[in-house]
Structures are given as structure tokens and as C-alpha cells.
Design a protein around this motif. Sequence first.
Motif, PDB file in Angstrom:
ATOM      1  N   UNK A  76      12.970 -12.517  15.091  1.00 16.53           N
ATOM      2  CA  UNK A  76      12.202 -12.531  16.333  1.00 16.53           C
ATOM      3  C   UNK A  76      12.891 -13.500  17.293  1.00 16.53           C
ATOM      4  N   UNK A  77      13.374 -12.984  18.406  1.00 12.47           N
ATOM      5  CA  UNK A  77      14.102 -13.765  19.403  1.00 12.47           C
ATOM      6  C   UNK A  77      13.161 -14.073  20.567  1.00 12.47           C
ATOM      7  N   UNK A  78      13.193 -15.307  21.055  1.00 13.18           N
ATOM      8  CA  UNK A  78      12.278 -15.676  22.141  1.00 13.18           C
ATOM      9  C   UNK A  78      12.949 -16.597  23.148  1.00 13.18           C
ATOM     10  N   UNK A  79      12.807 -16.251  24.419  1.00 11.92           N
ATOM     11  CA  UNK A  79      13.152 -17.118  25.540  1.00 11.92           C
ATOM     12  C   UNK A  79      11.848 -17.577  26.175  1.00 11.92           C
ATOM     13  N   UNK A  80      11.707 -18.882  26.370  1.00 11.60           N
ATOM     14  CA  UNK A  80      10.469 -19.442  26.914  1.00 11.60           C
ATOM     15  C   UNK A  80      10.805 -20.413  28.028  1.00 11.60           C
ATOM     16  N   UNK A  81      10.017 -20.351  29.093  1.00 11.63           N
ATOM     17  CA  UNK A  81      10.152 -21.324  30.181  1.00 11.63           C
ATOM     18  C   UNK A  81       8.778 -21.843  30.551  1.00 11.63           C
ATOM     19  N   UNK A  82       8.638 -23.173  30.612  1.00 11.99           N
ATOM     20  CA  UNK A  82       7.367 -23.763  30.996  1.00 11.99           C
ATOM     21  C   UNK A  82       6.886 -24.797  30.005  1.00 11.99           C
ATOM     22  N   UNK A  83       5.581 -25.041  30.002  1.00  7.08           N
ATOM     23  CA  UNK A  83       4.964 -26.019  29.106  1.00  7.08           C
ATOM     24  C   UNK A  83       3.514 -25.623  28.873  1.00  7.08           C
ATOM     25  N   UNK A  84       3.065 -25.777  27.637  1.00  7.03           N
ATOM     26  CA  UNK A  84       1.682 -25.454  27.283  1.00  7.03           C
ATOM     27  C   UNK A  84       0.830 -26.718  27.249  1.00  7.03           C
ATOM     28  N   UNK A  85      -0.293 -26.696  27.938  1.00 12.63           N
ATOM     29  CA  UNK A  85      -1.188 -27.848  27.969  1.00 12.63           C
ATOM     30  C   UNK A  85      -1.903 -28.050  26.634  1.00 12.63           C
ATOM     31  N   UNK A  86      -2.103 -26.963  25.900  1.00 13.01           N
ATOM     32  CA  UNK A  86      -2.843 -27.032  24.636  1.00 13.01           C
ATOM     33  C   UNK A  86      -1.940 -26.828  23.425  1.00 13.01           C
ATOM     34  N   UNK A  87      -0.690 -27.257  23.539  1.00  8.02           N
ATOM     35  CA  UNK A  87       0.266 -27.081  22.445  1.00  8.02           C
ATOM     36  C   UNK A  87      -0.229 -27.729  21.159  1.00  8.02           C
ATOM     37  N   UNK A  88      -0.798 -28.933  21.263  1.00  5.53           N
ATOM     38  CA  UNK A  88      -1.247 -29.658  20.081  1.00  5.53           C
ATOM     39  C   UNK A  88      -2.285 -28.884  19.277  1.00  5.53           C
ATOM     40  N   UNK A  92      -2.020 -26.755  15.418  1.00  8.74           N
ATOM     41  CA  UNK A  92      -2.973 -26.853  14.314  1.00  8.74           C
ATOM     42  C   UNK A  92      -3.512 -25.478  13.933  1.00  8.74           C
ATOM     43  N   UNK A  93      -3.814 -24.679  14.941  1.00 11.48           N
ATOM     44  CA  UNK A  93      -4.370 -23.345  14.699  1.00 11.48           C
ATOM     45  C   UNK A  93      -3.411 -22.466  13.909  1.00 11.48           C
ATOM     46  N   UNK A  94      -2.118 -22.575  14.228  1.00 14.90           N
ATOM     47  CA  UNK A  94      -1.114 -21.736  13.561  1.00 14.90           C
ATOM     48  C   UNK A  94      -0.432 -22.442  12.388  1.00 14.90           C
ATOM     49  N   UNK A  95      -0.906 -23.628  12.049  1.00 18.31           N
ATOM     50  CA  UNK A  95      -0.374 -24.331  10.893  1.00 18.31           C
ATOM     51  C   UNK A  95       1.059 -24.794  11.055  1.00 18.31           C
ATOM     52  N   UNK A  96       1.420 -25.233  12.253  1.00 18.08           N
ATOM     53  CA  UNK A  96       2.786 -25.671  12.531  1.00 18.08           C
ATOM     54  C   UNK A  96       2.896 -27.196  12.455  1.00 18.08           C
ATOM     55  N   UNK A  97       4.105 -27.657  12.169  1.00 19.14           N
ATOM     56  CA  UNK A  97       4.353 -29.087  12.094  1.00 19.14           C
ATOM     57  C   UNK A  97       4.395 -29.738  13.461  1.00 19.14           C
ATOM     58  N   UNK A  98       4.399 -31.072  13.471  1.00 16.89           N
ATOM     59  CA  UNK A  98       4.368 -31.823  14.725  1.00 16.89           C
ATOM     60  C   UNK A  98       5.598 -31.578  15.595  1.00 16.89           C
ATOM     61  N   UNK A  99       6.724 -31.235  14.975  1.00 13.97           N
ATOM     62  CA  UNK A  99       7.960 -31.061  15.735  1.00 13.97           C
ATOM     63  C   UNK A  99       8.062 -29.698  16.428  1.00 13.97           C
ATOM     64  N   UNK A 100       7.155 -28.788  16.130  1.00 10.65           N
ATOM     65  CA  UNK A 100       7.209 -27.446  16.719  1.00 10.65           C
ATOM     66  C   UNK A 100       6.983 -27.516  18.232  1.00 10.65           C
ATOM     67  N   UNK A 101       7.790 -26.773  18.970  1.00 14.20           N
ATOM     68  CA  UNK A 101       7.649 -26.740  20.426  1.00 14.20           C
ATOM     69  C   UNK A 101       7.076 -25.394  20.875  1.00 14.20           C
ATOM     70  N   UNK A 102       7.055 -25.186  22.182  1.00 19.05           N
ATOM     71  CA  UNK A 102       6.419 -23.985  22.744  1.00 19.05           C
ATOM     72  C   UNK A 102       7.063 -22.689  22.262  1.00 19.05           C
ATOM     73  N   UNK A 103       8.375 -22.649  22.217  1.00 26.31           N
ATOM     74  CA  UNK A 103       9.039 -21.391  21.859  1.00 26.31           C
ATOM     75  C   UNK A 103       8.753 -21.004  20.407  1.00 26.31           C
ATOM     76  N   UNK A 104       8.672 -21.991  19.520  1.00 31.69           N
ATOM     77  CA  UNK A 104       8.310 -21.717  18.128  1.00 31.69           C
ATOM     78  C   UNK A 104       6.860 -21.257  18.035  1.00 31.69           C
ATOM     79  N   UNK A 105       5.996 -21.874  18.829  1.00 33.27           N
ATOM     80  CA  UNK A 105       4.585 -21.496  18.844  1.00 33.27           C
ATOM     81  C   UNK A 105       4.423 -20.042  19.272  1.00 33.27           C
TER      82      UNK A 105
END
Length: 236
Positions: A76-88, A92-105
Motif C-alpha cells: 500500500x503506497x501513500x502520499x500525504x500532505x498536511x497534519x492531523x489534529x487528532x493523530x494521538x 490509539x484507535x488503530x493500535x499504532x506506536x508513538x512514532x507513527x505519523x500521519x502517512x502510516x495512520x
Amino acid sequence: MLGVFSSAIVSPPDELVAAGCRTPSPKITADALVKRFLETNSSAVSMQIGDHVQFAYSHHNESAIQPRSFAVKDEIFCLFEGALDNLGSLKQQYGLGKSANEVILVIEAYKALRDRAPYPPNHVVGHLSGSFAFIVFDKSTSTLFVASDQFGKVPLYWGITADGYVAFADNSDLLKGACGKSLASFPQGCFFSTAIGELRSYENPKNKITAVPAKEEEIWGATFKVEGPAVLAARE
């Protein structure tokens, strides 16, 4: 950022085809478009994904508060531009680690949509709060998924090249020189998925989206608008 897709992946939108026919204008091929992107953006990176898809991106002239990022996971390839206000909370909802950024989310959100059917696409995108535009291509299923935030804070455009590829980019001038009048601003608060075969509003998923032909003097060939009264989709 730039993504180009052949007709084997996505059929060119009829509204953009009609706009180009109504007012013929110069175009270039998808390969020439990617080449132009690489020549005009320092330290740009491009990649060929199979026979029908090309991605390219650069950090040149990017906004400090709306950076561009790229990731690939499980084809799965993803290009992302911007920032998510509710990333944190989303991590948690998707069970991701603290280092995960928007594109991984976004990749994880797309995987949830793909693997937990029937999981409505508007439910996934509607949970994203902030400024964003992204392009996802799932090589394993040849599926394209594109979305823009509800206020259009991150610009996104789409058009059709001379050889019939559908191109998405955050730079209107780049696509204007490649797609002529077969060009439009990607509508805010909407997503396009080849899995469902159409453009939809994730804020108002039941409302029809129509394309209004643009005037001759405008750079766009058409403007996409969501019809009907606004009824925000449930986000819980």
C-alpha cells in the motif's frame, strides 16, 4: 506531490473529458508530466509502481505545518500532505506506536476499510480531523483512494494527460501545463475510490456530486459541487 494512473487503474472522469473536449488546449503525456515535476522540484523522488502508476514527491517549498510524507506498507503506497489534529487518539484507535505519523495512520485506516468490509469509506475519512490531502494506491488490489479535508486547507487538483492518464497533484500550475482544460480542483470534504467507482462526499455521503462547466476564461474545465443541504455524517 504527484500521482498518475493509467486507464487500467482508473477511468478518466467523464466531466473532465468533456471539459477538455469543449475547450481544446495543449497537453503533455504522463511521462512528460513526471519528468517536468522532477526538473522543477529539487531533490524530488519518483517511483514506478507496476506498469500503470507513478508517484513523485519533494520536500521543496513545503509548508512547515503541512509537510509532505510518503510511506509504503504491505504493497500500500501513500502520499500525504498536511497534519492531523487528532493523530494521538487515532494512533490509539488503530493500535499504532508513538512514532507513527500521519502517512502510516492513513495506510492503517485504509487497511481497516479494505479488510473489515462492509466498513463505509466515509466513516474512515470522516474520523480524520485537520488539514490534509492524500493519495493511496493498493498494488495488491489495484485500488486507488484519494481524499481531501473538509475545508480544502491542503490544495489538491486532478486532470487528464494527453495519453489519458488521470493525474493528482498539489500544484495547479503543474497540472495546468499538462492537462489543459481537463482539469479541476478536487472537491473539499470528498473522496474518490476505484473500489466504489465514483467521487463521494464523506461529510454528506448521500448527496450527489455534480460538475459545473467552467467559463472560458477560467483555468478549470469544471467545478465539482456537492448538492443538497449539508447533513454531517456521524463520526462516532
